[in-house]
Design a protein around this motif. Structure first.
Motif, PDB file in Angstrom:
ATOM      1  N   GLY A  58       0.820  -1.190   0.000  1.00 18.12           N
ATOM      2  CA  GLY A  58       0.000   0.000   0.000  1.00 18.12           C
ATOM      3  C   GLY A  58       0.860   1.248   0.000  1.00 18.12           C
ATOM      4  N   GLY A  59       2.184   1.056   0.059  1.00 20.23           N
ATOM      5  CA  GLY A  59       3.093   2.193   0.136  1.00 20.23           C
ATOM      6  C   GLY A  59       3.864   2.455  -1.129  1.00 20.23           C
ATOM      7  N   GLY A  60       3.420   1.920  -2.261  1.00 20.90           N
ATOM      8  CA  GLY A  60       4.086   2.212  -3.519  1.00 20.90           C
ATOM      9  C   GLY A  60       5.378   1.448  -3.706  1.00 20.90           C
ATOM     10  N   VAL A  61       6.250   2.021  -4.560  1.00 21.62           N
ATOM     11  CA  VAL A  61       7.512   1.397  -4.936  1.00 21.62           C
ATOM     12  C   VAL A  61       8.664   2.210  -4.358  1.00 21.62           C
ATOM     13  CG1 VAL A  61       8.994   0.698  -6.868  1.00 21.62           C
ATOM     14  CG2 VAL A  61       6.496   0.508  -7.061  1.00 21.62           C
ATOM     15  N   VAL A  62       9.656   1.516  -3.814  1.00 19.83           N
ATOM     16  CA  VAL A  62      10.858   2.160  -3.277  1.00 19.83           C
ATOM     17  C   VAL A  62      12.052   1.673  -4.084  1.00 19.83           C
ATOM     18  CG1 VAL A  62      12.387   2.368  -1.277  1.00 19.83           C
ATOM     19  CG2 VAL A  62       9.904   2.349  -0.949  1.00 19.83           C
ATOM     20  N   VAL A  63      12.920   2.586  -4.499  1.00 23.09           N
ATOM     21  CA  VAL A  63      14.107   2.196  -5.264  1.00 23.09           C
ATOM     22  C   VAL A  63      15.346   2.800  -4.624  1.00 23.09           C
ATOM     23  CG1 VAL A  63      13.834   4.145  -6.876  1.00 23.09           C
ATOM     24  CG2 VAL A  63      15.203   2.164  -7.550  1.00 23.09           C
ATOM     25  N   GLY A  64      16.395   2.012  -4.531  1.00 19.44           N
ATOM     26  CA  GLY A  64      17.677   2.499  -4.060  1.00 19.44           C
ATOM     27  C   GLY A  64      18.462   3.083  -5.221  1.00 19.44           C
ATOM     28  N   VAL A  65      18.969   4.305  -5.050  1.00 14.28           N
ATOM     29  CA  VAL A  65      19.666   5.014  -6.127  1.00 14.28           C
ATOM     30  C   VAL A  65      21.093   5.324  -5.695  1.00 14.28           C
ATOM     31  CG1 VAL A  65      19.665   7.026  -7.653  1.00 14.28           C
ATOM     32  CG2 VAL A  65      17.489   6.077  -6.835  1.00 14.28           C
ATOM     33  N   ASP A  66      22.042   4.968  -6.540  1.00 15.41           N
ATOM     34  CA  ASP A  66      23.440   5.340  -6.337  1.00 15.41           C
ATOM     35  C   ASP A  66      23.757   6.451  -7.327  1.00 15.41           C
ATOM     36  OD1 ASP A  66      26.161   5.624  -6.083  1.00 15.41           O
ATOM     37  OD2 ASP A  66      26.614   3.483  -6.127  1.00 15.41           O
ATOM     38  N   ILE A  67      23.929   7.680  -6.842  1.00 16.89           N
ATOM     39  CA  ILE A  67      24.129   8.816  -7.745  1.00 16.89           C
ATOM     40  C   ILE A  67      25.493   8.784  -8.423  1.00 16.89           C
ATOM     41  CG2 ILE A  67      22.526  10.276  -6.464  1.00 16.89           C
ATOM     42  CD1 ILE A  67      24.923  11.646  -5.150  1.00 16.89           C
ATOM     43  N   TYR A  68      26.356   7.884  -7.993  1.00 18.55           N
ATOM     44  CA  TYR A  68      27.688   7.790  -8.584  1.00 18.55           C
ATOM     45  C   TYR A  68      27.807   6.653  -9.592  1.00 18.55           C
ATOM     46  CZ  TYR A  68      28.459  10.646  -4.448  1.00 18.55           C
ATOM     47  OH  TYR A  68      28.363  11.619  -3.484  1.00 18.55           O
ATOM     48  N   VAL A 124      17.930  -0.227 -13.485  1.00 14.13           N
ATOM     49  CA  VAL A 124      17.298  -0.200 -12.159  1.00 14.13           C
ATOM     50  C   VAL A 124      16.202   0.858 -12.110  1.00 14.13           C
ATOM     51  CG1 VAL A 124      17.697   0.068  -9.692  1.00 14.13           C
ATOM     52  CG2 VAL A 124      19.459  -0.977 -11.128  1.00 14.13           C
ATOM     53  N   LEU A 125      16.520   2.076 -12.538  1.00 15.31           N
ATOM     54  CA  LEU A 125      15.548   3.161 -12.497  1.00 15.31           C
ATOM     55  C   LEU A 125      14.421   2.940 -13.502  1.00 15.31           C
ATOM     56  CD1 LEU A 125      17.913   6.233 -12.017  1.00 15.31           C
ATOM     57  CD2 LEU A 125      16.344   5.234 -10.360  1.00 15.31           C
ATOM     58  N   THR A 126      14.758   2.412 -14.671  1.00 11.50           N
ATOM     59  CA  THR A 126      13.721   2.131 -15.661  1.00 11.50           C
ATOM     60  C   THR A 126      12.728   1.110 -15.131  1.00 11.50           C
ATOM     61  OG1 THR A 126      15.226   2.618 -17.494  1.00 11.50           O
ATOM     62  CG2 THR A 126      13.274   1.298 -18.001  1.00 11.50           C
ATOM     63  N   PHE A 127      13.233   0.052 -14.521  1.00 14.79           N
ATOM     64  CA  PHE A 127      12.362  -0.973 -13.945  1.00 14.79           C
ATOM     65  C   PHE A 127      11.480  -0.368 -12.859  1.00 14.79           C
ATOM     66  CE2 PHE A 127      11.257  -4.248 -10.908  1.00 14.79           C
ATOM     67  CZ  PHE A 127      10.908  -5.333 -11.704  1.00 14.79           C
ATOM     68  N   ALA A 128      12.062   0.428 -11.972  1.00 17.85           N
ATOM     69  CA  ALA A 128      11.303   1.007 -10.865  1.00 17.85           C
ATOM     70  C   ALA A 128      10.218   1.952 -11.368  1.00 17.85           C
ATOM     71  CB  ALA A 128      12.253   1.745  -9.918  1.00 17.85           C
ATOM     72  N   PHE A 129      10.541   2.810 -12.315  1.00 20.52           N
ATOM     73  CA  PHE A 129       9.546   3.748 -12.846  1.00 20.52           C
ATOM     74  C   PHE A 129       8.449   3.010 -13.605  1.00 20.52           C
ATOM     75  CE2 PHE A 129      12.384   7.149 -11.712  1.00 20.52           C
ATOM     76  CZ  PHE A 129      11.586   8.279 -11.644  1.00 20.52           C
ATOM     77  N   GLU A 130       8.815   1.987 -14.368  1.00 17.25           N
ATOM     78  CA  GLU A 130       7.805   1.220 -15.097  1.00 17.25           C
ATOM     79  C   GLU A 130       6.845   0.522 -14.138  1.00 17.25           C
ATOM     80  OE1 GLU A 130      10.062  -1.355 -17.611  1.00 17.25           O
ATOM     81  OE2 GLU A 130      10.182   0.113 -19.253  1.00 17.25           O
ATOM     82  N   GLU A 131       7.381  -0.026 -13.050  1.00 12.73           N
ATOM     83  CA  GLU A 131       6.528  -0.686 -12.064  1.00 12.73           C
ATOM     84  C   GLU A 131       5.603   0.316 -11.379  1.00 12.73           C
ATOM     85  OE1 GLU A 131       5.884  -3.904 -10.830  1.00 12.73           O
ATOM     86  OE2 GLU A 131       6.688  -4.279 -12.823  1.00 12.73           O
ATOM     87  N   ALA A 132       6.131   1.479 -11.024  1.00  9.86           N
ATOM     88  CA  ALA A 132       5.304   2.499 -10.379  1.00  9.86           C
ATOM     89  C   ALA A 132       4.206   2.972 -11.329  1.00  9.86           C
ATOM     90  CB  ALA A 132       6.175   3.675  -9.935  1.00  9.86           C
TER      91      ALA A 132
END
Length: 259
Positions: free
Chosen positions: A118-128, A134-142
């Motif tokens: 019920g709390g959506g999708v959480v993704v761990g991001v490494d800015i370096y 990883v981000l594409t998968f997370a955004f597509e799922e959300a």
């Protein structure tokens, strides 16, 4: 899919290979029947393979968009009990792998088609790191779920700056730089997925601990795993390893090449 490695010795008395195959086929038929009943519009097929389970699962997973593995729950303790098969499969598979924790016996099963959290999708991001998959998968799922996406980047102060006393202004400046870097990394995905509500969460602390904490109550947590081709074999990073073991919602592990 069911994969089973048959022993090559008779050291331990057990059912014959033929009996085990019949048992596996019956198990697959039962599971497929239940899924077809719950999801009448879904095409469900079954597959039984011999050989080492992790190798067989990784081989079949290479041809799939997503590989889903179950995990034995820890009862009152939130998290997974990841066995050697699960760990080896994740390490050997470059396609996304989702680990789903088995609910405790007292927990009611979720209704078909309804998310468990019920709390959506959480993704761990490494800015370096370059972590496009990883981000594409997370955004597509959300976007598919119509759920908010919380992007977590955990950072720590450089050790050289911790002694003797850290200037509060310097800490504030670093925090602002981290927040800007996270926003810059997420901007192209915000533009590509305009319907996704994005919550940016740069936090001070360990990546594993902060990501596991942020995942509480989420429907899905997404972590990256850098693909390393080395003589010693595949590798699962310590952050992904910790989240796999300690996060309570389903965990998606997405392999990426890194920089």
């Amino acid at each position: 899919m069911h994969a089973e490695e048959y022993p090559t010795t008779a050291a331990v008395p057990m059912a014959s290979e033929e009996v085990q195959q019949r048992w596996a086929d019956a198990l697959l038929d039962e599971v497929a029947g239940t899924l077809r009943e719950r999801h009448p519009g879904l095409e469900v097929t079954t597959l039984r393979r011999g050989g080492h389970p992790s190798a067989a699962l990784a081989l079949e997973g290479a041809e799939a968009d997503l590989l889903v593995l179950g995990s034995r729950g820890l009862g009152a303790v939130a998290g997974f009990l990841i066995g050697s098969v699960g760990m080896a499969t994740v390490a050997a598979t470059e396609q996304p792998v989702v680990l789903v924790r088995a609910p405790a016996s007292a927990e009611p099963a979720p209704d078909a088609g309804q998310p468990a959290g019920g709390g959506g999708v959480v993704v761990g991001v490494d800015i370096y790191e370059s972590c496009v998959p990883v981000l594409t998968f997370a955004f597509e799922e959300a976007a598919r779920r119509g759920a908010p996406l919380t992007a977590v980047h955990a950072w720590t102060m450089p050790s050289a700056l911790l002694y003797p006393v850290l200037d509060p202004t310097l800490r504030k400046d670093i925090a602002e730089q981290v927040a800007v870097s996270l926003s810059d990394m997420l901007l192209p995905y915000r533009q590509k997925f305009p319907t996704v509500e994005v919550i940016e969460k740069p936090v001070l602390g360990s990546a594993a601990g902060q990501l596991t904490a942020a995942a509480q109550g989420a429907d899905l947590v997404v972590v990256g795993r850098r693909v390393r081709r080395a003589p010693l074999g595949s590798h699962i990073g310590h952050v992904a390893h910790a989240v796999m073991h300690h996060a309570s919602p389903p965990v998606a592990v997405v392999a990426h090449q890194g920089q």
